[in-house]
Design a protein around this motif. Structure first.
Motif, short mmCIF file in Angstrom:
data_model
loop_
_atom_site.label_atom_id
_atom_site.label_comp_id
_atom_site.label_asym_id
_atom_site.label_seq_id
_atom_site.Cartn_x
_atom_site.Cartn_y
_atom_site.Cartn_z
N ILE A 60 -78.42 -16.66 -15.55
CA ILE A 60 -79.46 -17.87 -15.27
C ILE A 60 -80.43 -17.86 -16.59
O ILE A 60 -81.01 -18.79 -17.08
CB ILE A 60 -80.42 -17.52 -14.11
CG1 ILE A 60 -79.34 -17.94 -12.79
CG2 ILE A 60 -81.56 -18.59 -13.92
CD1 ILE A 60 -79.74 -17.44 -11.34
N ILE A 61 -80.89 -16.72 -16.88
CA ILE A 61 -81.73 -16.35 -18.16
C ILE A 61 -81.17 -17.12 -19.41
O ILE A 61 -81.64 -17.88 -19.94
CB ILE A 61 -82.39 -15.02 -18.40
CG1 ILE A 61 -83.06 -14.46 -17.12
CG2 ILE A 61 -83.13 -14.90 -19.60
CD1 ILE A 61 -83.35 -13.01 -17.26
N ILE A 62 -79.85 -16.62 -19.61
CA ILE A 62 -79.09 -17.20 -20.73
C ILE A 62 -78.99 -18.68 -20.58
O ILE A 62 -79.33 -19.56 -21.45
CB ILE A 62 -77.88 -16.71 -21.01
CG1 ILE A 62 -78.11 -15.04 -21.01
CG2 ILE A 62 -76.96 -17.19 -21.86
CD1 ILE A 62 -76.89 -14.18 -21.08
N ALA A 66 -80.48 -21.82 -22.97
CA ALA A 66 -79.71 -22.87 -23.62
C ALA A 66 -79.96 -24.29 -23.42
O ALA A 66 -79.91 -24.92 -24.10
CB ALA A 66 -78.18 -22.54 -23.13
N VAL A 67 -80.55 -24.43 -22.29
CA VAL A 67 -80.85 -25.87 -21.80
C VAL A 67 -82.33 -26.32 -22.04
O VAL A 67 -82.66 -27.44 -21.78
CB VAL A 67 -80.54 -26.27 -20.35
CG1 VAL A 67 -79.07 -26.12 -20.10
CG2 VAL A 67 -81.23 -25.31 -19.49
N ILE A 72 -88.70 -23.43 -11.91
CA ILE A 72 -88.71 -24.44 -10.97
C ILE A 72 -87.81 -25.71 -11.65
O ILE A 72 -87.23 -26.36 -10.76
CB ILE A 72 -90.08 -24.75 -10.55
CG1 ILE A 72 -89.87 -25.80 -9.15
CG2 ILE A 72 -90.84 -25.72 -11.64
CD1 ILE A 72 -89.39 -25.08 -8.16
N GLU A 73 -88.14 -25.58 -13.01
CA GLU A 73 -87.17 -26.94 -13.57
C GLU A 73 -85.54 -26.57 -13.25
O GLU A 73 -84.97 -27.47 -13.71
CB GLU A 73 -87.29 -26.68 -15.17
CG GLU A 73 -89.07 -26.93 -15.53
CD GLU A 73 -89.29 -26.78 -16.87
OE1 GLU A 73 -90.05 -27.58 -17.42
OE2 GLU A 73 -88.47 -26.11 -17.91
N LEU A 74 -85.15 -25.55 -13.08
CA LEU A 74 -83.83 -25.09 -12.71
C LEU A 74 -83.27 -25.33 -11.21
O LEU A 74 -82.25 -25.43 -10.81
CB LEU A 74 -83.44 -23.58 -13.10
CG LEU A 74 -83.55 -23.24 -14.38
CD1 LEU A 74 -83.32 -21.68 -14.64
CD2 LEU A 74 -82.53 -23.75 -15.57
#
Length: 253
Positions: A60-62, A66-67, A72-74
């Motif tokens: 998730i960190i990687i 990348a994005v 919370i944006e995820l």
């Protein structure tokens, strides 16, 4: 071969991970257990982290990097602007809940605490196992060329509530795209493009106590340490090491 395996890239990622990840995971779980005992009202419901969760969190960190999104944006439930919504939570991709992400996020840094360095008064002990683990892994696993390049990298960080943002030291480099943060000196193989050794730039008085400083000064001393750190990389490849040692013997004996 490793890359022909359907999980080959993941296994390669584990192989190159900076340090012993199972020990790091165990250390984080010990901290969770201690916190559950010392503050049960806050942490009683926090579960220990499994191996699967550990790697999902790192993924998730990687992915977030990348994005260009995090936290919370995820967990977007509707489109914002021109970018499609991203939701890794239970209502979307079902990778990890927002609550669980924050729980692991709180304890994840304890994975890299170097207790021995803390006892010795090293102010950077909180990431000691990460940096030392990186250098040790590269020394063991990366069979580099003998052509190197030296560089410097910046882990960007902008303090908001204090001068150093609770870091032992912070660097300012005007020429960097992001000028404030933790600076690393590093050395990389020019053939395969892999960083082989890194050194954190600490406070000036601390750097003056480093090896070779008294004899050569700061810049040359750092260069020597980096070169020594990168020498004979790929120790697990014993045939290669033996050949290098034999060449050295023939040259100097």
């Amino acid at each position: 071969s490793l890359l022909e395996d359907k999980d080959g890239y993941f296994k390669l990622f584990q192989y190159l991970w900076p340090g012993k990840w199972k020990d790091q995971l165990q250390q984080m779980n010990i901290k969770i257990q201690d916190s559950k005992k010392s503050n049960s009202s806050k942490y009683s419901q926090v579960k220990l982290v499994s191996q699967h969760e550990w790697w999902k969190f790192i993924g998730i960190i990687i992915y977030g990097g990348a994005v260009g999104k995090g936290g919370i944006e995820l967990y977007e439930k509707e489109q914002r602007g021109i970018s499609p919504p991203i939701n890794i939570g239970t209502g979307g991709l079902d990778i990890m809940s927002y609550q669980r992400l924050n729980e692991i996020k709180e304890f994840f840094p304890f994975s890299f605490h170097d207790t021995e360095a803390e006892k010795k008064g090293d102010e950077w002990y909180k990431i000691g196992l990460l940096v030392d683990g990186f250098n040790y892994n590269r020394k063991q696993t990366i069979a580099s060329s003998c052509t190197y390049t030296l560089d410097e990298s910046m882990s960007a960080f902008k303090p908001r509530t204090s001068a150093f943002g609770r870091l032992p030291n912070i660097s300012l480099r005007q020429r960097k795209p992001r000028q404030i943060g933790t600076e690393f000196k590093d050395i990389a193989c020019t053939v395969i493009g892999v960083i082989l050794f890194v050194e954190i730039m600490r406070a000036r008085l601390v750097m003056h106590k480093k090896q070779y400083y008294d004899k050569f000064g700061a810049t040359v001393a750092c260069t020597i340490r980096l070169m020594e750190g990168a020498s004979y990389c790929g120790l697990l490849d014993q045939e290669r090491v033996s050949a290098q040692q034999e060449q050295k013997k023939q040259k100097f004996c």
